[in-house]
Motif scaffolding. Structure first.
Motif, PDB file in Angstrom:
ATOM      1  N   LEU A   6       0.778  -1.238   0.000  1.00  0.00           N
ATOM      2  CA  LEU A   6       0.000   0.000   0.000  1.00  0.00           C
ATOM      3  C   LEU A   6       0.811   1.290   0.000  1.00  0.00           C
ATOM      4  CD1 LEU A   6      -2.800  -0.970   2.542  1.00  0.00           C
ATOM      5  CD2 LEU A   6      -2.996  -0.830   0.042  1.00  0.00           C
ATOM      6  N   ASN A   7       1.965   1.320   0.708  1.00  0.00           N
ATOM      7  CA  ASN A   7       2.643   2.615   0.856  1.00  0.00           C
ATOM      8  C   ASN A   7       4.166   2.519   0.873  1.00  0.00           C
ATOM      9  OD1 ASN A   7       2.716   1.352   3.361  1.00  0.00           O
ATOM     10  ND2 ASN A   7       1.736   3.036   4.467  1.00  0.00           N
ATOM     11  N   ARG A  12       5.218  11.549   1.769  1.00  0.00           N
ATOM     12  CA  ARG A  12       4.285  12.361   0.984  1.00  0.00           C
ATOM     13  C   ARG A  12       5.010  13.309   0.044  1.00  0.00           C
ATOM     14  NH1 ARG A  12       0.243  12.898   5.847  1.00  0.00           N
ATOM     15  NH2 ARG A  12      -1.299  11.317   5.273  1.00  0.00           N
ATOM     16  N   SER A  17      -0.679  12.021  -1.816  1.00  0.00           N
ATOM     17  CA  SER A  17      -1.830  11.326  -1.231  1.00  0.00           C
ATOM     18  C   SER A  17      -1.450   9.940  -0.708  1.00  0.00           C
ATOM     19  CB  SER A  17      -2.951  11.204  -2.261  1.00  0.00           C
ATOM     20  OG  SER A  17      -2.507  10.507  -3.421  1.00  0.00           O
ATOM     21  N   PRO A  19      -1.114   6.826   1.385  1.00  0.00           N
ATOM     22  CA  PRO A  19      -1.897   6.397   2.547  1.00  0.00           C
ATOM     23  C   PRO A  19      -1.014   6.206   3.772  1.00  0.00           C
ATOM     24  CG  PRO A  19      -1.692   4.598   0.955  1.00  0.00           C
ATOM     25  CD  PRO A  19      -1.122   5.816   0.312  1.00  0.00           C
ATOM     26  N   VAL A  24      -7.132   5.779   6.247  1.00  0.00           N
ATOM     27  CA  VAL A  24      -6.819   5.907   4.821  1.00  0.00           C
ATOM     28  C   VAL A  24      -6.228   4.600   4.298  1.00  0.00           C
ATOM     29  CG1 VAL A  24      -5.527   7.214   3.108  1.00  0.00           C
ATOM     30  CG2 VAL A  24      -6.454   8.377   5.117  1.00  0.00           C
ATOM     31  N   LEU A  25      -5.359   3.973   5.088  1.00  0.00           N
ATOM     32  CA  LEU A  25      -4.834   2.662   4.714  1.00  0.00           C
ATOM     33  C   LEU A  25      -5.970   1.657   4.536  1.00  0.00           C
ATOM     34  CD1 LEU A  25      -1.751   2.391   7.099  1.00  0.00           C
ATOM     35  CD2 LEU A  25      -1.654   2.287   4.600  1.00  0.00           C
ATOM     36  N   GLU A  28      -7.818   2.332   1.264  1.00  0.00           N
ATOM     37  CA  GLU A  28      -6.978   1.909   0.131  1.00  0.00           C
ATOM     38  C   GLU A  28      -6.963   0.388   0.006  1.00  0.00           C
ATOM     39  OE1 GLU A  28      -4.458   3.383  -2.205  1.00  0.00           O
ATOM     40  OE2 GLU A  28      -5.876   5.025  -2.017  1.00  0.00           O
ATOM     41  N   ASP A 226      -4.251   5.322  -7.862  1.00  0.00           N
ATOM     42  CA  ASP A 226      -4.141   4.801  -6.503  1.00  0.00           C
ATOM     43  C   ASP A 226      -3.709   3.338  -6.576  1.00  0.00           C
ATOM     44  OD1 ASP A 226      -6.407   3.488  -7.459  1.00  0.00           O
ATOM     45  OD2 ASP A 226      -7.793   4.484  -6.087  1.00  0.00           O
ATOM     46  N   ASN A 227      -3.681   2.684  -5.427  1.00  0.00           N
ATOM     47  CA  ASN A 227      -3.301   1.272  -5.388  1.00  0.00           C
ATOM     48  C   ASN A 227      -4.255   0.393  -6.191  1.00  0.00           C
ATOM     49  OD1 ASN A 227      -0.912   0.722  -3.491  1.00  0.00           O
ATOM     50  ND2 ASN A 227      -2.150   2.118  -2.257  1.00  0.00           N
TER      51      ASN A 227
END
Length: 278
Positions: A6-7, A12, A17, A19, A24-25, A28, A226-227
């Motif tokens: 995910l990140n 940032r 954006s 996560p 937010v995680l 996502e 996004d993911n």
């Protein structure tokens, strides 16, 4: 199996954006699973956006994501040394976790990898053995007494050149051959090497992953939304590779650079997990 990452250790500054917060995680992860991800890997982060192994930070991230995805989706975290350089401290933090992930990655080239892996195994957490190309990790892992106890090998290709990353991946798999014969393998690349390596994973019938940790653009070079967008693109590539395998009789043991390993029967499932502990 397709995992979404995910990140990662990004900030940032790289992706506005990105996560970070648990909620937010979770959102996502839910979208990525809906797009086709079957497993989740994340980096719990503190309020300033930096990777953390602190019990409260891990608990909040894992709990939020676990609640957001279907019960069969496993959730894993990092134990990267950049978060906590001292290996004894990393292992101690693992022992202090109040909410346990289903699995955690351990980079075998890092000092104290076995100590951290043993702490995870003692607590019933599956270990993804991170074997980076261009390091001595493969040799160290194959000689480790813990090699037979890990959940899977996470073969990580650090070559970011699109033209050479697949060849580097093939070399890494050859180096890991004794483990590849008996353990599940998740093969992935990063940045410019991410999509060529994912295609190779599909051609070889190996597990794969994608997500903002590994790459920020789609196969056509456009910026990913996004993911979920990355997962959707990866799913299409992997499904196409499966069709190609079916057309050529399922020869999973070869690549443009020659044999990687003999074909083996499809495994029906990953090794059994211990019960989750909360």
């Amino acid at each position: 199996m397709l995992q979404v990452c995910l990140n990662g250790a990004r900030t940032r500054a790289e992706w506005p954006s990105l996560p970070v917060a648990p909620g937010v995680l979770a959102a996502e992860a839910a979208r990525a699973v809906e797009a086709g991800a079957e497993d989740v890997h994340l980096h719990p982060k503190d309020a300033e956006g930096y990777d953390s192994l602190a019990p409260d930070v891990v608990a909040q991230a894992v709990t939020a994501v676990r609640r957001a995805v279907p019960a069969g989706i496993r959730v894993g975290v990092t134990t990267g040394a950049w978060a906590v350089p001292d290996p004894e401290r990393r292992a101690a933090l693992v022992r202090s976790w109040t909410v346990l992930p289903d699995h955690a990655s351990v980079n075998w080239h890092e000092e104290g990898a076995e100590e951290v892996a043993r702490a995870l195994l003692d607590r019933g957490v599956g270990v993804e053995a991170g074997i980076w190309s261009g390091t001595g990790a493969a040799r160290r892992f194959l000689a480790s007494p813990l090699a037979g106890r890990v959940l899977r090998v996470l073969a990580e290709v650090t070559d970011t050149e699109p033209a050479t990353a697949a060849g580097t991946a093939t070399d890494l798999l050859k180096e890991l051959d004794p483990a590849v014969q008996r353990l599940p393998v998740l093969l992935h690349g990063e940045e410019g090497g991410a999509w060529p390596v994912l295609r190779l994973a599909g051609q070889l019938g190996l597990d794969a992953r994608t997500g903002l940790e590994d790459v920020l653009v789609l196969p056509d070079g456009s910026t990913a939304r996004d993911n979920a967008a990355l997962v959707q693109a990866a799913r299409a590539l992997l499904d196409g590779a499966r069709l190609d395998l079916a057309d050529d009789g399922g020869d999973r043991g070869s690549s443009p650079d020659g044999p990687v390993r003999p074909a083996r029967p499809e495994r029906k499932e990953d090794p059994p997990f211990p019960p989750r502990r909360y």
